[in-house]
Structure formats: C-alpha cells, structure tokens
Design a protein around this motif. Sequence first.
Motif, PDB file in Angstrom:
ATOM      1  N   GLY A 402       0.791  -1.220   0.000  1.00 40.89           N
ATOM      2  CA  GLY A 402       0.000   0.000   0.000  1.00 40.89           C
ATOM      3  C   GLY A 402       0.823   1.269   0.000  1.00 40.89           C
ATOM      4  N   GLY A 403       2.145   1.153   0.131  1.00 40.46           N
ATOM      5  CA  GLY A 403       3.020   2.322   0.152  1.00 40.46           C
ATOM      6  C   GLY A 403       3.283   2.847  -1.251  1.00 40.46           C
ATOM      7  N   SER A 404       3.908   4.010  -1.321  1.00 38.54           N
ATOM      8  CA  SER A 404       4.159   4.655  -2.619  1.00 38.54           C
ATOM      9  C   SER A 404       5.287   3.991  -3.398  1.00 38.54           C
ATOM     10  N   ARG A 405       6.149   3.232  -2.694  1.00 40.69           N
ATOM     11  CA  ARG A 405       7.334   2.572  -3.263  1.00 40.69           C
ATOM     12  C   ARG A 405       8.368   3.574  -3.781  1.00 40.69           C
ATOM     13  N   SER A 406       8.199   4.842  -3.464  1.00 40.36           N
ATOM     14  CA  SER A 406       9.123   5.884  -3.933  1.00 40.36           C
ATOM     15  C   SER A 406      10.264   6.073  -2.936  1.00 40.36           C
ATOM     16  N   LYS A 407      11.441   6.429  -3.467  1.00 38.43           N
ATOM     17  CA  LYS A 407      12.588   6.733  -2.625  1.00 38.43           C
ATOM     18  C   LYS A 407      12.485   8.182  -2.139  1.00 38.43           C
ATOM     19  N   PRO A 408      12.690   8.410  -0.841  1.00 41.43           N
ATOM     20  CA  PRO A 408      12.671   9.787  -0.350  1.00 41.43           C
ATOM     21  C   PRO A 408      13.883  10.569  -0.867  1.00 41.43           C
ATOM     22  N   PHE A 409      13.761  11.846  -0.887  1.00 43.47           N
ATOM     23  CA  PHE A 409      14.838  12.726  -1.328  1.00 43.47           C
ATOM     24  C   PHE A 409      16.102  12.450  -0.499  1.00 43.47           C
ATOM     25  N   MET A 410      17.233  12.311  -1.169  1.00 40.34           N
ATOM     26  CA  MET A 410      18.556  12.107  -0.569  1.00 40.34           C
ATOM     27  C   MET A 410      18.781  10.671  -0.070  1.00 40.34           C
ATOM     28  N   HIS A 411      17.827   9.759  -0.333  1.00 44.11           N
ATOM     29  CA  HIS A 411      18.022   8.391   0.155  1.00 44.11           C
ATOM     30  C   HIS A 411      19.243   7.746  -0.479  1.00 44.11           C
ATOM     31  N   THR A 412      19.461   7.970  -1.767  1.00 45.13           N
ATOM     32  CA  THR A 412      20.594   7.356  -2.463  1.00 45.13           C
ATOM     33  C   THR A 412      21.905   7.746  -1.807  1.00 45.13           C
ATOM     34  N   ILE A 413      22.033   9.001  -1.424  1.00 50.88           N
ATOM     35  CA  ILE A 413      23.253   9.469  -0.747  1.00 50.88           C
ATOM     36  C   ILE A 413      23.354   8.833   0.636  1.00 50.88           C
ATOM     37  N   ALA A 414      22.231   8.791   1.361  1.00 53.04           N
ATOM     38  CA  ALA A 414      22.225   8.179   2.689  1.00 53.04           C
ATOM     39  C   ALA A 414      22.649   6.719   2.615  1.00 53.04           C
ATOM     40  N   ASP A 415      22.181   6.033   1.588  1.00 58.40           N
ATOM     41  CA  ASP A 415      22.521   4.618   1.436  1.00 58.40           C
ATOM     42  C   ASP A 415      24.008   4.448   1.132  1.00 58.40           C
ATOM     43  N   LYS A 416      24.528   5.291   0.258  1.00 63.37           N
ATOM     44  CA  LYS A 416      25.941   5.180  -0.134  1.00 63.37           C
ATOM     45  C   LYS A 416      26.873   5.502   1.030  1.00 63.37           C
ATOM     46  N   LEU A 417      26.525   6.524   1.814  1.00 65.35           N
ATOM     47  CA  LEU A 417      27.421   6.985   2.879  1.00 65.35           C
ATOM     48  C   LEU A 417      27.346   6.129   4.144  1.00 65.35           C
ATOM     49  N   VAL A 418      26.140   5.624   4.463  1.00 65.13           N
ATOM     50  CA  VAL A 418      25.960   4.983   5.773  1.00 65.13           C
ATOM     51  C   VAL A 418      25.353   3.581   5.668  1.00 65.13           C
ATOM     52  N   LEU A 419      24.192   3.480   5.046  1.00 69.06           N
ATOM     53  CA  LEU A 419      23.429   2.232   5.108  1.00 69.06           C
ATOM     54  C   LEU A 419      24.162   1.075   4.447  1.00 69.06           C
ATOM     55  N   SER A 420      24.770   1.314   3.287  1.00 71.08           N
ATOM     56  CA  SER A 420      25.510   0.256   2.600  1.00 71.08           C
ATOM     57  C   SER A 420      26.697  -0.217   3.428  1.00 71.08           C
ATOM     58  N   LYS A 421      27.285   0.693   4.207  1.00 73.69           N
ATOM     59  CA  LYS A 421      28.427   0.320   5.063  1.00 73.69           C
ATOM     60  C   LYS A 421      27.992  -0.634   6.159  1.00 73.69           C
ATOM     61  N   ALA A 422      26.768  -0.442   6.677  1.00 73.65           N
ATOM     62  CA  ALA A 422      26.245  -1.347   7.704  1.00 73.65           C
ATOM     63  C   ALA A 422      26.017  -2.735   7.122  1.00 73.65           C
ATOM     64  N   ARG A 423      25.449  -2.793   5.914  1.00 72.86           N
ATOM     65  CA  ARG A 423      25.226  -4.097   5.269  1.00 72.86           C
ATOM     66  C   ARG A 423      26.557  -4.789   4.992  1.00 72.86           C
ATOM     67  N   GLU A 424      27.538  -4.012   4.572  1.00 65.69           N
ATOM     68  CA  GLU A 424      28.853  -4.579   4.280  1.00 65.69           C
ATOM     69  C   GLU A 424      29.510  -5.109   5.536  1.00 65.69           C
ATOM     70  N   ALA A 425      29.373  -4.379   6.650  1.00 67.89           N
ATOM     71  CA  ALA A 425      29.963  -4.825   7.912  1.00 67.89           C
ATOM     72  C   ALA A 425      29.357  -6.148   8.380  1.00 67.89           C
ATOM     73  N   LEU A 426      28.093  -6.359   8.062  1.00 72.63           N
ATOM     74  CA  LEU A 426      27.427  -7.608   8.439  1.00 72.63           C
ATOM     75  C   LEU A 426      27.766  -8.762   7.502  1.00 72.63           C
ATOM     76  N   GLY A 427      28.334  -8.439   6.328  1.00 71.31           N
ATOM     77  CA  GLY A 427      28.570  -9.469   5.325  1.00 71.31           C
ATOM     78  C   GLY A 427      27.332  -9.764   4.514  1.00 71.31           C
ATOM     79  N   LEU A 428      26.336  -8.862   4.556  1.00 72.97           N
ATOM     80  CA  LEU A 428      25.071  -9.074   3.862  1.00 72.97           C
ATOM     81  C   LEU A 428      24.845  -8.047   2.764  1.00 72.97           C
ATOM     82  N   ASP A 429      25.937  -7.457   2.277  1.00 66.88           N
ATOM     83  CA  ASP A 429      25.819  -6.417   1.255  1.00 66.88           C
ATOM     84  C   ASP A 429      25.426  -6.968  -0.111  1.00 66.88           C
ATOM     85  N   GLN A 430      25.655  -8.256  -0.351  1.00 67.14           N
ATOM     86  CA  GLN A 430      25.285  -8.853  -1.641  1.00 67.14           C
ATOM     87  C   GLN A 430      24.030  -9.717  -1.547  1.00 67.14           C
TER      88      GLN A 430
END
Length: 732
Positions: A402-430
């Motif tokens: 039921g959600g819009s499925r849209s990315k919020p403004f600046m999400h791509t940057i947030a993911d690159k700078l922080v969120l992807s690093k958390a996934r990588e640290a867990l070994g779950l980035d792929q």
Amino acid sequence: MSHRVQVVTKHVLAPAPVASKEFAVYESGTHFGVTPDYEHKWPFPEAGPLAEKSAPPMCFPMMLEQACQRVGKEFALAAEKPVPHVLRPGEAPSLPWEEWSKWTWKDYYEDSRKLAKAFMHFGVEQFGSVTIFGFNAPEWALSAMAAMMCGGKFVGIYSTDTAEQVQYKVDHSNAAVMVVDSHAEFAATVAYIEELTCLNAIFCWGTFEPAVLKRKDGSECKVMSFKEALQLGESQGSDEALAQRMQAMRPGHAMGIIYTSGTTGQPKAVMIHHDSAVAQGAIGTLDNTGVLDGYPARIISYLPLSHIAGSLMDLLFPVYMAYTKNLHSTVYFARPYDLKEMTLAARLQFVRPTIFLGVPRVYEKMQARMMAVASTITGIKKSLATWAKGKGLEYCRNLQAGGSRSKPFMHTIADKLVLSKAREALGLDQCRIFIAGAAPISRETLEYFGQLGMMIQNVYGMSESAGIATLCHKDFNEFGSVGQAPEGLEVKLFKTGEKGENIEVPRCAPGLKVVPEENQGEICFRGRHIMAGYMANPRFGEEHVKDITEKNASTIDQYGWLHSGDKGYMDTNGVVRITGRYKELIIGAGGENIAPVPVEEAIKKSAPALSNVMMVGDNRKYNVALVTLTAEGATGELPGTDKLAGVALEVNPAVKTISEAIKDPIWQKYIQDAINVANNDPNVCISNAWKIQKFAIVPRDFSIQTGEFTPSLKLKRSVAEATWKDLIDPLF
C-alpha cells in the motif's frame, strides 16, 4: 507388510464449494497415512504454478541426477576441514577459499550414490531410515540424499538431543545405519546400543575410533569412517540394486522425517514426501529466484538441518533450483560453534550470501550488537547515522504493501554513505533475499533491518506443511503479518461448530487495530505441501499405532485441511496475522482468552535491554511476567553469563551484572515503565484481564541448553514455568 488404518476424523465439513482452478478439489476421506511404506495421494489444481503440468511430481534423487548433468562442474557444497579453533573470544576468521573442502554437483551426485550403496550393504531397506546426528556439514547433505536414493528416509537428530531422545528417534524410525559427526554424538548413540537392535552400522565423518560394537544377544554394529563407507559402496555396492530402488520410488513416498520438538511426550515423526518438497520448491522459486537475476545463489548453512527450515533452504531448494532453473547454488557450511561463540559474522563476511534465512533470535542478536556499537558513536558521525537511518526507514515504509514505493529525497546518498556500510559490515551487502521464519518476529526488528536496506520476508508454516504456508511477497510485504498464501495453496480460518464441523470465519478490513473475535479462528491450510502424516512404528504395538492415527486425525481433517493450532485472522487482501496459539492462550480469571505474545513483544519494544519476556497467568487471578536481561554469551543455545551486555549496560552504568540488576531500583523502574506502556495500550491489552501486575527478573537468560527453548529457538512455556516456579509463585 503394510499396516494401514482407516479412521473417521473429528472434523466434519459441509460439501466443498466450487473451487478456483488454481485450487484442487478434495473428496471426503482420509488424507494421511501412518506407516513407513505409505504412498501419499493428492488432487492437483487444474491451473496455476502447482498444477501437474506446471510443477510435475518428481523424486529428489532424479532431480539431483539432472542437476549433475546441467551444472555438474559448479561447486555445490563447501566447508572448512578440519574446523579451525577460535583464536580469541568472538574471533574466528575464515580460511582462504583454496583451503576449503569442496564438492561439485557431480561430486555431490556420485558420492551420494556410493553412500546409498553402502547404506544398502548394511541393511537399509526400501522405506527404511538413516539417522544423521551432527552439526551441518557436507556429509549431512550427502547422507540425506543417499538415504533418499536407496528408497529410504533421512532422519535428522538435533545436536542438543539427550541420549534418551537419540535412542527413541533411532529406534522409532527403524534406522539400520546412523551417520554421526564425532565423539559426542557417537557416545550419545552407543549409550543405548543394547536397545538399538536394528542399528547395523555407524559411519563417522569426524574423529573416531574403529570398532565393532557387540550386543549381549550376539548381534553387532560396525563402526567405520565416512571415507571407508564411500569406498565400501563403490567397491561392493550394486548399481543394479540401486537402480531398482530408485525405480520403485514414488513422489508420494516419504523422503524424510522431521521430528517435532514438542514440550510434552515423545516427538511426532512428520513424514515429508517428495512432492511436498516439490511444491515448496515451486513456491520459493516462483516468488524469489528472479531477484537473483540468474546469478548463482550463495547460502550459508547454520540452522539445524534436522529442522524443516534448514532442510528446505540448504538441502532441497538448491537441488530444485538446479533442476528447474539451471541455477546452481553453493551451500557454505558454518562452523559448529559459530552461533555459540558468536562468530557467525566471520562466515557471513567471507561467504557474502545472496540468500539468508534467519530465525528471529538470530536477527535480534545482530540487532542488539549493532545497537550496542551505535551507542558508542557520538558527534557528527552520530548525526549522520541518525539522518541516514531516518531516510532508510521512510523508504522501508514506502515499500510496505500500500506504500508509494518511492525513494525519499537524498536516500541514495544516505545509502551510499551509511546504510551500505552497515550491510557490508554484516557481510550481507550482496544478499538479495532475506527470510525470517520458525517463530514470531517483531515489527521493530523488521523495521530496524528494513531501514538499512534489508527487507526481510516473513514466512509462516510448520513441519506438517513441509515449511511455507504463507509468506510476505517481495512486492507485497506487510510487517507484522505472516503474509499471504502462495498461489496454488489454500489458507482459511475456521471455528469449530457444536458438532465438530469447520465454520469459516469472515475476513476483516485491512489495517484494523483491534480485530473482533468473530473474525478470528484457527489457521488451516491445504495443498500439495501437506505432510503424508505422522509415522507410527508397528513394532511399538497396536496402542502406539492407534495413538498416532488419532493424532493424525485431529490434525488433518476429512477434506485435507491441516489444522495448525494457531489463532489469527485474515483481511480482505488475504493477509494473515497470528494473534496467539490455542495451546498457549492464557485463560484469565473471568474466562478471557489472552494471547501473551503481543503483550510480551510490546514490553520488549519499550525495553530493548530485555532479552526475553514470558507472561504467566493461566488459571491464576492475574498475570505476571518473567524477564531475562541481555547478557554476555547468551546465544539462544547457551544461557550466557551473569555479565550484562550491549544496551543492558546503559540502563544503569553502575550495574554490570544480572545479580546486581535484580536488586537495582533503576532496573526495576526501567522494566515497570515498559510494562506500564504495554498495559496502557488498548491495542495491546484490550481489557484489564490482559495486563501484567508483577514481574521478576530471571538470574540468567533462557536457552536450548537449559531447556526453555526448543532446538528451533521457540519458547517452551511449560518448561520455563516449571523451571522458575520458585520465582513465579511468590508473585501471586
């Protein structure tokens, strides 16, 4: 000789309505068997993914043979051998890839054939069994497939089973051969060797000492290495005899037995037939394999293979995917101590799985460790992390049904700078597919990982349904629910009428905070995935066969509906939510049916330093709670130490142990405040009868070792209540 028992079931249904072509039409009758040689029959839907043409019935050894021809040179299984020691607490880096032991799909198939012939040499008959006792390993997978190849069943034994439980499962399953890991498993087996008169051989894949065990009656049990068993099968086994066994195999025959981990009495032997696993493969691949974009799947095997979730993900799905999709998977086996020593992260960082299955307890432990690390970050880094996770949470909620499925403004940057690093640290980035199952998982845990870009799909089912009965689809994921029935499977909710008949309850509107009782009922399912039945052993006598037959009849009714014992509701979108388990419902002083899980989860949400909350109040004048605190070394398998860990150290920095926290007024207030929040939430406690009046802190965490958890980390309420009776009684 076949011993089949016909019974009249307890559930009487009205004539079946006209069904969709995607649902099979069931005639009134008995839809289960009780003997090892039972061949299960089922009706096919006319259309859809589970129609006979779409997913033809097959036996898994034939699928493995085809997989060998299609992807034979690719790696199927990999493990570190011998298993390296832990360097320091929590530190156990993986070996380089070239030092891992590996099996290609061709090796997998050929070694399974050799082993199957060795099993037959030692008396495994058509419809017989092979028990497997040890932590997940390539030898476990080979033994399971070999047991199927010779027309038998694989029977997993939990590593936490006692010698008495081992004895029962080996005897009840008529196992002629047992495959074990090492000294501990061997010792638990031979403790009752006199009673295990059907057992002819024990194959050891770990360290062992060659022996011939002689019983008082003069019979012998040969002990040999796994390598020797392969050599014996290759040199003395008969290819012709093996071919005859495989030709006699039918998709409706049982290929495995999953022993349910009940809290009382002996466990029941769930017969998983070949086609039930075919149906599960069709369900799983229909919704998810496209996410892999045709790339090979990497799976890390660490959950017990003796449980339906582990056997489906690590043993059966890879074979099905290779056979139907030409998509090869590599299963990497974790080390036996990875969960206990909290070193699973090292394996994840090495494997970089593309599919990850975790029980809620595993996700919760990951969350607790990450939150503990996050609490040490200050200044600009903390502000950046908070901002990024806020963007991630917004996107996660947009991706909900039921959600819009849209990315919020600046999400791509947030993911690159922080969120992807958390996934990588867990070994779950792929990782492309995240799955949770086997027990309830909180919305808070789902949102925590969702904000990091890891959208967990919750699945619901049981051993009796060979795994999945409902799932949250990747394109219709609703946190807090167990999703919808996959195409071709039926799910309905029933109340029991005065004459024992099933009365379907009406669906409710989506999004209701409080669901009326008239919209709630027992969750039931039907389809190709349903078990062949609970197996009885005719050697155990007529009363045993009668007892197992009655248990089957109370579980699968005359129109093939499997009654789960779970209470819940379904909305008009077909989304199912569980509100409790009928056997776990607390009957209040006024006769109210109280579901403890929502109250327990609400308390944990407000008090993340708590590890477990268990509500007690059945046949009592009010409800109380036992709580356990987050502690060092508490892994679910082990209870851990007296030392507090993670966020528990922040409640009162002056308090470092559970023993101190029990007497500490700050801790008492922390827990009471969380209970007050739950008690005052009308969406959680719908009346005063649901509220918790008192609590006690348990001096250690719950665990498998101490008996409060099943091997799949479900809470054994009756065991916990009996264990901590001296803490509970003074609260009343």
